[in-house]
Design an enzyme around this catalytic site. Structure first.
Site, PDB file in Angstrom:
ATOM      1  N   GLU A 138      -4.760  -7.173  12.555  1.00 13.15           N
ATOM      2  CA  GLU A 138      -4.371  -8.355  11.913  1.00 13.15           C
ATOM      3  C   GLU A 138      -4.845  -9.523  12.115  1.00 13.15           C
ATOM      4  O   GLU A 138      -5.846  -9.435  13.735  1.00 13.15           O
ATOM      5  CB  GLU A 138      -2.697  -8.678  11.932  1.00 13.15           C
ATOM      6  CG  GLU A 138      -2.189  -7.563  12.103  1.00 13.15           C
ATOM      7  CD  GLU A 138      -1.841  -7.570  10.282  1.00 13.15           C
ATOM      8  OE1 GLU A 138      -1.353  -8.630   9.604  1.00 13.15           O
ATOM      9  OE2 GLU A 138      -1.254  -6.445  10.037  1.00 13.15           O
ATOM     10  N   GLY A 160      -9.805  -3.882   8.950  1.00 14.88           N
ATOM     11  CA  GLY A 160      -8.417  -4.116   8.341  1.00 14.88           C
ATOM     12  C   GLY A 160      -8.108  -3.074   9.318  1.00 14.88           C
ATOM     13  O   GLY A 160      -6.242  -3.378   9.056  1.00 14.88           O
ATOM     14  N   GLY A 219      -1.820   3.735   6.910  1.00 12.32           N
ATOM     15  CA  GLY A 219      -2.549   4.161   5.722  1.00 12.32           C
ATOM     16  C   GLY A 219      -1.525   4.104   4.470  1.00 12.32           C
ATOM     17  O   GLY A 219      -0.325   5.242   4.768  1.00 12.32           O
ATOM     18  N   THR A 255       0.746  -1.211  -0.038  1.00 15.99           N
ATOM     19  CA  THR A 255      -0.072   0.021   0.371  1.00 15.99           C
ATOM     20  C   THR A 255       0.623   0.916   0.046  1.00 15.99           C
ATOM     21  O   THR A 255       0.383   2.017  -1.112  1.00 15.99           O
ATOM     22  CB  THR A 255      -0.533   0.541   1.438  1.00 15.99           C
ATOM     23  OG1 THR A 255      -0.796  -1.569   1.647  1.00 15.99           O
ATOM     24  CG2 THR A 255      -2.765   0.313   1.020  1.00 15.99           C
ATOM     25  N   VAL A 256       1.859   1.529   1.386  1.00 22.89           N
ATOM     26  CA  VAL A 256       2.712   2.688   1.011  1.00 22.89           C
ATOM     27  C   VAL A 256       4.069   2.725  -0.170  1.00 22.89           C
ATOM     28  O   VAL A 256       3.745   3.900  -1.121  1.00 22.89           O
ATOM     29  CB  VAL A 256       3.567   2.189   1.846  1.00 22.89           C
ATOM     30  CG1 VAL A 256       5.014   3.393   2.077  1.00 22.89           C
ATOM     31  CG2 VAL A 256       3.105   2.407   3.331  1.00 22.89           C
ATOM     32  N   GLY A 312       3.038   7.106  11.074  1.00 27.06           N
ATOM     33  CA  GLY A 312       2.264   7.044   9.568  1.00 27.06           C
ATOM     34  C   GLY A 312       3.272   8.214   9.419  1.00 27.06           C
ATOM     35  O   GLY A 312       4.250   9.195   9.634  1.00 27.06           O
ATOM     36  N   LYS A 329       8.062   1.866  18.172  1.00 23.84           N
ATOM     37  CA  LYS A 329       7.976   2.816  18.067  1.00 23.84           C
ATOM     38  C   LYS A 329       8.511   4.542  18.975  1.00 23.84           C
ATOM     39  O   LYS A 329       9.111   4.799  18.673  1.00 23.84           O
ATOM     40  CB  LYS A 329       6.757   3.293  17.578  1.00 23.84           C
ATOM     41  CG  LYS A 329       5.899   2.739  16.111  1.00 23.84           C
ATOM     42  CD  LYS A 329       4.445   3.043  15.965  1.00 23.84           C
ATOM     43  CE  LYS A 329       3.871   1.984  14.750  1.00 23.84           C
ATOM     44  NZ  LYS A 329       2.678   1.906  14.987  1.00 23.84           N
ATOM     45  N   GLU A 366      11.232   8.941   8.887  1.00 21.55           N
ATOM     46  CA  GLU A 366      10.134  10.154   9.649  1.00 21.55           C
ATOM     47  C   GLU A 366       8.988   8.886   9.590  1.00 21.55           C
ATOM     48  O   GLU A 366       8.581   9.061  10.438  1.00 21.55           O
ATOM     49  CB  GLU A 366       9.471  11.131   7.828  1.00 21.55           C
ATOM     50  CG  GLU A 366       8.775  11.905   8.732  1.00 21.55           C
ATOM     51  CD  GLU A 366       9.176  12.539  10.188  1.00 21.55           C
ATOM     52  OE1 GLU A 366      10.095  13.543  10.038  1.00 21.55           O
ATOM     53  OE2 GLU A 366       8.576  11.730  11.388  1.00 21.55           O
ATOM     54  N   ARG A 387       7.428  -8.473  -5.097  1.00 18.33           N
ATOM     55  CA  ARG A 387       7.103 -10.250  -5.430  1.00 18.33           C
ATOM     56  C   ARG A 387       6.072 -10.068  -6.522  1.00 18.33           C
ATOM     57  O   ARG A 387       7.120 -11.333  -6.972  1.00 18.33           O
ATOM     58  CB  ARG A 387       6.220 -10.343  -3.604  1.00 18.33           C
ATOM     59  CG  ARG A 387       7.835 -10.935  -3.011  1.00 18.33           C
ATOM     60  CD  ARG A 387       6.678 -11.936  -1.755  1.00 18.33           C
ATOM     61  NE  ARG A 387       5.608 -11.466  -0.738  1.00 18.33           N
ATOM     62  CZ  ARG A 387       6.152 -10.963   0.412  1.00 18.33           C
ATOM     63  NH1 ARG A 387       6.529 -11.402   0.591  1.00 18.33           N
ATOM     64  NH2 ARG A 387       4.808 -10.420   1.065  1.00 18.33           N
TER      65      ARG A 387
HETATM   66  N1  HSE Z   1      -1.089  -1.937  13.165  1.00 24.54           N
HETATM   67  C1  HSE Z   1      -0.056  -0.045  12.964  1.00 24.54           C
HETATM   68  C2  HSE Z   1      -1.034   0.597  13.831  1.00 24.54           C
HETATM   69  C3  HSE Z   1       0.279   0.276  12.365  1.00 24.54           C
HETATM   70  O1  HSE Z   1      -2.431   0.049  14.322  1.00 24.54           O
HETATM   71  O2  HSE Z   1      -1.521   1.590  14.732  1.00 24.54           O
HETATM   72  C4  HSE Z   1       1.823  -0.427  11.500  1.00 24.54           C
HETATM   73  O3  HSE Z   1       2.629   0.449  12.948  1.00 24.54           O
END
Ligand code: HSE
Length: 437
Positions: free
Chosen positions: A191, A188, A303, A14-15, A136, A206, A131, A46
């Site tokens: 996971e 979504g 996102g 996605t990114v 995000g 983080k 960054e 991939r």
């Molecule tokens: N899974 C993370 C979140 C996003 O729910 O914020 C990616 O680091």
């Protein structure tokens, strides 16, 4: 106009796809601002066949990200593969070894190898930019490293995981934990195996990166105290609301007399403070320093587009020739991380106990708290409605919530152990730290 800055992107999820579309759309129009256009000249992923919404025909394809990372045709290697080790680590090292600057969104890689990679980048006169690895789209790395560099920072805290904040927000609205998690999975956000998010591990990775930049220490993701949200119940959310608090999963890094605390845990925050108002998947990071006082950034923590926006910010810096030490000071100047003892942590605590409904139970609990030197702010027994007192012999365990004044983790844990051993409670007591904000 100078020659284009040639980008090689490894990882087209996605990114990566979002970034390629952004460069395709703005690579030329940004040129007057940057002094040169931007071009994606090489990609690796991939699946070669998937349509990702940008023109891949004119871009060189590499099956192997490591070969892309060292290709002469590439000026900047953009790593969007993910994972602390394996091909992501190998390709980033290969790029830096060959003197190429790297932009990555890979928090796991930074949390594990950040200090070594920063040293390698400096040795090869390359930049390492990340960054997008934390929160995000929120520009918190640049804020800490550059905008707030003149401050002596004392504390930072943040909502760094959107999944957890979404779940807690839904629980505030009345859902129980399993239902809120299921909803997060259906949307979504979470996971199929949600452990990494809900047990606080994502937040911890983080936080370790932010701590390093904020306090000038080597990244140490192994020394973080971590508790997730899976033990939080609807009763806790209701009690928090009644007591004037919200519950958030916070990552907190704080300078103390004994070292730097790094902790991730569900936290009670006053309902009217800024971070309490962050709802859903939104992230926020607040920073406190001697000259700035307090500042908070909030925004999308994940996102494709928001994360690509942060990656693009790093690329723009490289195109302009901006050079900064990756972790805010030269790698050789980073101090060893000195961990503050969690048992020395000071703060207020919320406790929820199921107390046996018998004479003296309350008094015994209060005595254990007093013996540990803990002063109580409030103690509330959640009685059944007036007029429904039970008949003798039909008493049931009663939920009791306690808010303490500031005390130490050591004292609370000692008192709880004695309360449990004393047999006045059933089940495990709930304990949530209160952050003074
Ligand atoms: N899974 C993370 C979140 C996003 O729910 O914020 C990616 O680091």
């Amino acid at each position: 106009m100078n020659a284009p800055l040639r980008l090689g992107i490894a990882g087209l999820g996605t990114v990566g796809a979002s970034l390629a579309r952004l460069v395709e759309a703005r690579g030329d129009t940004l040129a007057p601002q940057l002094g040169r256009p931007l071009r994606v000249v090489a990609i690796s992923a991939r699946d070669r066949k998937r349509d990702r919404g940008f023109d891949m025909d004119t871009i060189a394809w590499h099956d192997d990200p490591v070969s892309l990372a060292s290709a002469n045709s590439v000026d900047v290697f953009v790593e969007l593969i993910g994972g602390a080790d394996g091909v992501a680590h190998e390709s980033v090292r290969a790029a830096l070894e060959s003197g190429k600057s790297v932009v990555t969104a890979n928090k796991a890689l930074l949390a594990k190898h950040g200090a070594a990679l920063a040293a390698l980048a400096e040795e090869r006169d390359a930049q390492l930019s990340f960054e997008a690895a934390v929160a995000g789209g929120i520009p918190i790395i640049k804020t800490l490293r550059e905008a707030l560099a003149g401050n002596r920072l004392t504390r930072l805290y943040g909502i760094l995981n959107g999944t957890c904040n979404f779940i807690l927000t839904r629980m505030e609205a009345g859902a129980d934990y399993p239902a809120a998690l299921k909803e997060a999975q259906a949307l979504g956000y979470a996971e199929a195996d949600p452990t990494f998010d809900v047990e606080g591990l994502d937040t911890a990775q983080k936080l370790s990166i932010l701590t390093s930049i904020a306090f000038g220490t080597k990244i140490d993701s192994e020394s973080i105290y971590v508790e997730g949200i899976s033990g939080i119940t609807s009763e806790d959310l209701t009690a928090a609301e009644e007591l004037g608090y919200r519950i958030k999963l916070l990552g907190v890094a704080q300078r103390t007399d004994t070292g730097i605390e790094q902790r991730v845990h569900p936290t009670m925050v006053p309902r009217d403070c800024g971070i309490a108002r962050i709802s859903g998947v939104t992230n926020a990071v607040a920073v406190e320093g001697d000259f700035i006082g307090s500042v908070m950034h909030s925004g999308p923590g994940a996102g494709g587009d928001a994360t690509a926006s942060a990656v693009m910010g790093d690329i723009v810096d490289l195109a302009r020739g901006v050079r900064v030490p990756p972790l805010g000071r030269p790698a050789a100047e980073l101090e060893p991380y000195r961990r503050a003892r969690m048992r020395a942590h000071e703060g207020g605590y919320y406790l929820r106990l199921m107390v046996r409904d018998r004479p003296g139970a309350f008094a015994a609990i209060a005595q254990h708290m007093a013996d540990a030197g803990i002063s109580l702010d409030s103690i509330v027994q959640r009685n059944r409605p007036i007029g429904t007192a039970p008949k003798r012999g039909t008493e049931r365990d009663q939920p009791v919530t306690i808010i303490t004044h500031s005390t130490t983790e050591e004292a609370i844990r000692g008192a709880l152990a004695n309360i449990e051993a004393g047999g006045e409670v059933s089940g495990r007591p709930q304990m949530i730290r209160i952050e003074a904000l």
